[in-house]
Design an enzyme around this catalytic site. Structure first.
Site, PDB file in Angstrom:
ATOM      1  N   ASP A   1      34.332  70.928  58.426  1.00 30.18           N
ATOM      2  CA  ASP A   1      34.755  72.313  58.221  1.00 30.18           C
ATOM      3  C   ASP A   1      34.130  73.142  59.346  1.00 30.18           C
ATOM      4  O   ASP A   1      33.562  72.600  60.316  1.00 30.18           O
ATOM      5  CB  ASP A   1      34.377  72.795  56.807  1.00 30.18           C
ATOM      6  CG  ASP A   1      32.881  73.050  56.634  1.00 30.18           C
ATOM      7  OD1 ASP A   1      32.094  72.717  57.551  1.00 30.18           O
ATOM      8  OD2 ASP A   1      32.493  73.586  55.577  1.00 30.18           O
TER       9      ASP A   1
ATOM     10  N   CYS B   1      29.802  69.144  57.229  1.00 30.11           N
ATOM     11  CA  CYS B   1      29.942  70.544  56.863  1.00 30.11           C
ATOM     12  C   CYS B   1      28.584  71.168  57.196  1.00 30.11           C
ATOM     13  O   CYS B   1      27.796  70.550  57.917  1.00 30.11           O
ATOM     14  CB  CYS B   1      30.346  70.727  55.396  1.00 30.11           C
ATOM     15  SG  CYS B   1      29.132  70.172  54.187  1.00 30.11           S
ATOM     16  N   GLY B   2      28.326  72.365  56.714  1.00 28.66           N
ATOM     17  CA  GLY B   2      27.078  73.014  57.107  1.00 28.66           C
ATOM     18  C   GLY B   2      25.845  72.238  56.682  1.00 28.66           C
ATOM     19  O   GLY B   2      24.971  71.916  57.498  1.00 28.66           O
ATOM     20  N   THR B   3      25.775  71.923  55.408  1.00 29.16           N
ATOM     21  CA  THR B   3      24.630  71.168  54.886  1.00 29.16           C
ATOM     22  C   THR B   3      24.915  69.683  54.756  1.00 29.16           C
ATOM     23  O   THR B   3      23.987  68.877  54.615  1.00 29.16           O
ATOM     24  CB  THR B   3      24.269  71.661  53.470  1.00 29.16           C
ATOM     25  OG1 THR B   3      25.432  71.495  52.641  1.00 29.16           O
ATOM     26  CG2 THR B   3      23.836  73.123  53.487  1.00 29.16           C
TER      27      THR B   3
ATOM     28  N   ILE C   1      26.367  68.688  52.125  1.00 31.45           N
ATOM     29  CA  ILE C   1      26.447  68.491  50.668  1.00 31.45           C
ATOM     30  C   ILE C   1      27.884  68.587  50.165  1.00 31.45           C
ATOM     31  O   ILE C   1      28.361  67.718  49.428  1.00 31.45           O
ATOM     32  CB  ILE C   1      25.524  69.488  49.937  1.00 31.45           C
ATOM     33  CG1 ILE C   1      24.060  69.204  50.303  1.00 31.45           C
ATOM     34  CG2 ILE C   1      25.725  69.398  48.424  1.00 31.45           C
ATOM     35  CD1 ILE C   1      23.079  70.269  49.832  1.00 31.45           C
TER      36      ILE C   1
ATOM     37  N   HIS D   1      23.314  47.913  52.710  1.00 28.08           N
ATOM     38  CA  HIS D   1      23.299  47.699  51.260  1.00 28.08           C
ATOM     39  C   HIS D   1      24.476  48.344  50.524  1.00 28.08           C
ATOM     40  O   HIS D   1      24.905  47.828  49.494  1.00 28.08           O
ATOM     41  CB  HIS D   1      21.995  48.246  50.665  1.00 28.08           C
ATOM     42  CG  HIS D   1      20.810  47.373  50.965  1.00 28.08           C
ATOM     43  ND1 HIS D   1      19.598  47.518  50.334  1.00 28.08           N
ATOM     44  CD2 HIS D   1      20.656  46.342  51.837  1.00 28.08           C
ATOM     45  CE1 HIS D   1      18.736  46.611  50.795  1.00 28.08           C
ATOM     46  NE2 HIS D   1      19.360  45.889  51.726  1.00 28.08           N
ATOM     47  N   ASN D   2      24.950  49.480  50.988  1.00 29.71           N
ATOM     48  CA  ASN D   2      25.979  50.230  50.247  1.00 29.71           C
ATOM     49  C   ASN D   2      27.363  50.128  50.876  1.00 29.71           C
ATOM     50  O   ASN D   2      28.327  50.647  50.320  1.00 29.71           O
ATOM     51  CB  ASN D   2      25.592  51.712  50.139  1.00 29.71           C
ATOM     52  CG  ASN D   2      24.168  51.919  49.683  1.00 29.71           C
ATOM     53  OD1 ASN D   2      23.322  52.395  50.440  1.00 29.71           O
ATOM     54  ND2 ASN D   2      23.872  51.542  48.445  1.00 29.71           N
TER      55      ASN D   2
ATOM     56  N   HIS E   1      24.636  42.553  47.319  1.00 29.04           N
ATOM     57  CA  HIS E   1      25.130  43.929  47.466  1.00 29.04           C
ATOM     58  C   HIS E   1      26.641  44.012  47.257  1.00 29.04           C
ATOM     59  O   HIS E   1      27.154  45.059  46.873  1.00 29.04           O
ATOM     60  CB  HIS E   1      24.729  44.486  48.825  1.00 29.04           C
ATOM     61  CG  HIS E   1      23.254  44.429  49.061  1.00 29.04           C
ATOM     62  ND1 HIS E   1      22.359  45.164  48.311  1.00 29.04           N
ATOM     63  CD2 HIS E   1      22.522  43.687  49.919  1.00 29.04           C
ATOM     64  CE1 HIS E   1      21.136  44.883  48.700  1.00 29.04           C
ATOM     65  NE2 HIS E   1      21.201  43.989  49.675  1.00 29.04           N
TER      66      HIS E   1
END
Ligand code: RB5
Length: 144
Positions: A9, A65-67, A69, A98-99, A133
């Site tokens: 964004d 984005c900014g954070t 989050i 792992h993910n 995993h």
């Protein structure tokens, strides 16, 4: 990863542009916007870019984005997306090992440019370990 997308964004636009120009070494980067610093809604731009990962058009996505989050929340609502909001190289590496993260999320107003490049390079160059995993990542798809 050889072909990835990048999307942000307005809050992540400046860092997106920097990464898009600096990360080019050996990988193809598809820019899914946004195109300037005009305010846009992160669920829309990040959601649309995540669809390109789900369809297989790109192997992975760097989302900003900014954070980080909002982009992280948006991406992780989409089935098949495993988005990792990372502020350091170690978590970026482990999110791949792992993910099997397929979206790296960065905060454009949080990270310095050099750290962001190092995080992205680590993420791009690290492979999923599989093994135990694989089972856990598979279980993620059963959650609703
Ligand atoms: C936009 O101002 C900002 O809210 C957005 O970039 C992001 O940080 C949201 O989580």
């Amino acid at each position: 990863m050889k072909k990835i997308g990048i999307a942000s964004d307005h809050g992540g636009f400046e860092l997106k542009e920097y990464l898009r120009k600096e990360l080019g070494n050996g990988i193809e980067i598809v820019d899914y916007g946004t195109k300037d610093e005009t305010s846009v809604d992160y669920p829309e731009v990040i959601g649309n870019a995540c669809k390109k990962v789900i369809s297989g058009e790109v192997e992975g996505l760097i989302a900003l984005c900014g954070t980080g989050i909002g982009a992280s929340i948006a991406a992780n609502r989409m089935k098949g997306i495993r988005a990792a909001l990372c502020h350091d190289e170690f978590t970026a590496e482990m999110s791949r090992r792992h993910n099997n993260s397929n979206v790296l999320v960065l905060g454009g107003r949080i990270l310095g440019k050099e750290l962001a490049i190092r995080i992205a390079q680590k993420w791009l160059s690290t492979s999923f370990e599989g093994g135990r995993h694989e089972r856990r990542v598979g279980q993620l798809e059963t959650l609703s």
